[in-house]
Design a protein around this motif. Sequence first.
Motif, short mmCIF file in Angstrom:
data_model
loop_
_atom_site.label_atom_id
_atom_site.label_comp_id
_atom_site.label_asym_id
_atom_site.label_seq_id
_atom_site.Cartn_x
_atom_site.Cartn_y
_atom_site.Cartn_z
N THR A 252 -11.57 1.79 -13.80
CA THR A 252 -10.18 2.10 -13.47
C THR A 252 -9.66 0.96 -12.60
OG1 THR A 252 -10.71 4.44 -13.52
CG2 THR A 252 -8.68 3.82 -12.38
N HIS A 253 -8.49 0.44 -12.96
CA HIS A 253 -7.92 -0.68 -12.20
C HIS A 253 -6.58 -0.25 -11.61
CE1 HIS A 253 -6.05 -4.95 -12.09
NE2 HIS A 253 -6.61 -4.65 -10.95
N GLU A 254 -6.45 -0.35 -10.31
CA GLU A 254 -5.20 0.00 -9.63
C GLU A 254 -4.71 -1.21 -8.83
OE1 GLU A 254 -3.60 2.80 -9.94
OE2 GLU A 254 -5.07 4.28 -10.64
N VAL A 255 -3.40 -1.43 -8.88
CA VAL A 255 -2.80 -2.52 -8.12
C VAL A 255 -1.85 -1.93 -7.10
CG1 VAL A 255 -1.36 -4.59 -8.25
CG2 VAL A 255 -2.98 -4.09 -10.09
N VAL A 256 -2.01 -2.33 -5.83
CA VAL A 256 -1.09 -1.88 -4.78
C VAL A 256 0.02 -2.92 -4.69
CG1 VAL A 256 -0.84 -1.27 -2.35
CG2 VAL A 256 -2.96 -0.70 -3.56
N GLU A 257 1.22 -2.53 -5.11
CA GLU A 257 2.35 -3.46 -5.16
C GLU A 257 2.69 -4.00 -3.77
OE1 GLU A 257 3.96 -5.07 -7.49
OE2 GLU A 257 2.61 -4.10 -8.92
N GLY A 258 2.78 -5.31 -3.66
CA GLY A 258 3.21 -5.94 -2.42
C GLY A 258 2.10 -6.17 -1.40
N ALA A 259 0.91 -5.64 -1.66
CA ALA A 259 -0.17 -5.75 -0.67
C ALA A 259 -0.86 -7.11 -0.76
CB ALA A 259 -1.19 -4.64 -0.89
N GLY A 260 -1.21 -7.66 0.41
CA GLY A 260 -2.02 -8.87 0.49
C GLY A 260 -3.50 -8.52 0.47
N HIS A 261 -4.34 -9.50 0.73
CA HIS A 261 -5.78 -9.31 0.64
C HIS A 261 -6.29 -8.23 1.60
CE1 HIS A 261 -9.76 -10.54 -0.66
NE2 HIS A 261 -10.15 -10.75 0.59
N PHE A 262 -5.67 -8.15 2.78
CA PHE A 262 -6.17 -7.25 3.83
C PHE A 262 -5.42 -5.92 3.90
CE2 PHE A 262 -7.60 -11.47 4.99
CZ PHE A 262 -8.94 -11.23 5.27
N PHE A 263 -4.54 -5.68 2.94
CA PHE A 263 -3.79 -4.42 2.87
C PHE A 263 -3.15 -4.07 4.22
CE2 PHE A 263 -6.86 -4.42 -0.50
CZ PHE A 263 -6.13 -3.94 -1.59
N GLU A 264 -2.43 -5.07 4.76
CA GLU A 264 -1.73 -4.84 6.02
C GLU A 264 -0.75 -3.68 5.82
OE1 GLU A 264 -2.02 -7.77 4.47
OE2 GLU A 264 -2.87 -9.21 5.90
N ASP A 265 -0.46 -2.98 6.92
CA ASP A 265 0.48 -1.85 6.84
C ASP A 265 1.79 -2.32 6.22
OD1 ASP A 265 -1.37 -0.20 7.96
OD2 ASP A 265 -0.70 -0.57 10.01
N PRO A 266 2.42 -1.47 5.41
CA PRO A 266 2.12 -0.06 5.14
C PRO A 266 1.17 0.15 3.95
CG PRO A 266 4.17 -0.64 4.08
CD PRO A 266 3.65 -1.91 4.72
#
Length: 217
Positions: A181-195
């Motif tokens: 399963t592949h999910e992409v978090v839109e707008g997130a950088g490598h470290f998933f900074e908030d939000p």
Amino acid sequence: MPEVIFPGPEGRLEGRYHPQKDRDAPIAIVLHPHPQFGGTMNNRVVYNLHYAFHKMGFTVLRFNFRGVGRSQGEYDQGIGELSDAASALDYLQSMNTGSKHCWVAGFSFGAWIGMQLLMRRPEITGFISVAPPANMYDFSFLAPCPSSGLIINGSADRVAPPADTVSLVNKLHEQKGITITHEVVEGAGHFFEDPHMETMVDTVQSYVKRRLTENTR
């Protein structure tokens, strides 16, 4: 959060162990990013994954690879770190002999180590790979990939470019009998900074919960 010290191939390894009251609870280990770029078990992504698994009823262990924090030894190009991860899994299994489900989660460098551990340990039933650095490391050892799992990355990741993650996922998709399963978090950088951290953790939790109810590999 109990601090633990357990034996590794090069001496003591330092970890944080979070057991459940249920002796047969599923188990998970969480692997941290690159030791030479400030990666430790207290990295925010690793910490949040640890608690996400614990909230879902897992007994969880995260630890510092050799040469990080109070763990003995020194950085070993990933070879020794894979042995460290195997020792951590041995330790976790020795304390939880009745557990039916065993998961491995890793972030960045830890995702690469986690995928290698998967190849060595047939008892691993699922994996979470957060921002696997497919541009830096060869993942061709996943042939075939032994269990289903989730690969998740940010669309704005500059460390591990999304295009490389997509080509890794496509290669794995060609294999039969497992589901990546592949999910992409839109707008997130490598470290998933908030939000974006919350979105990443929610995605991981919904995936793991679904897999646990399906009881499939």
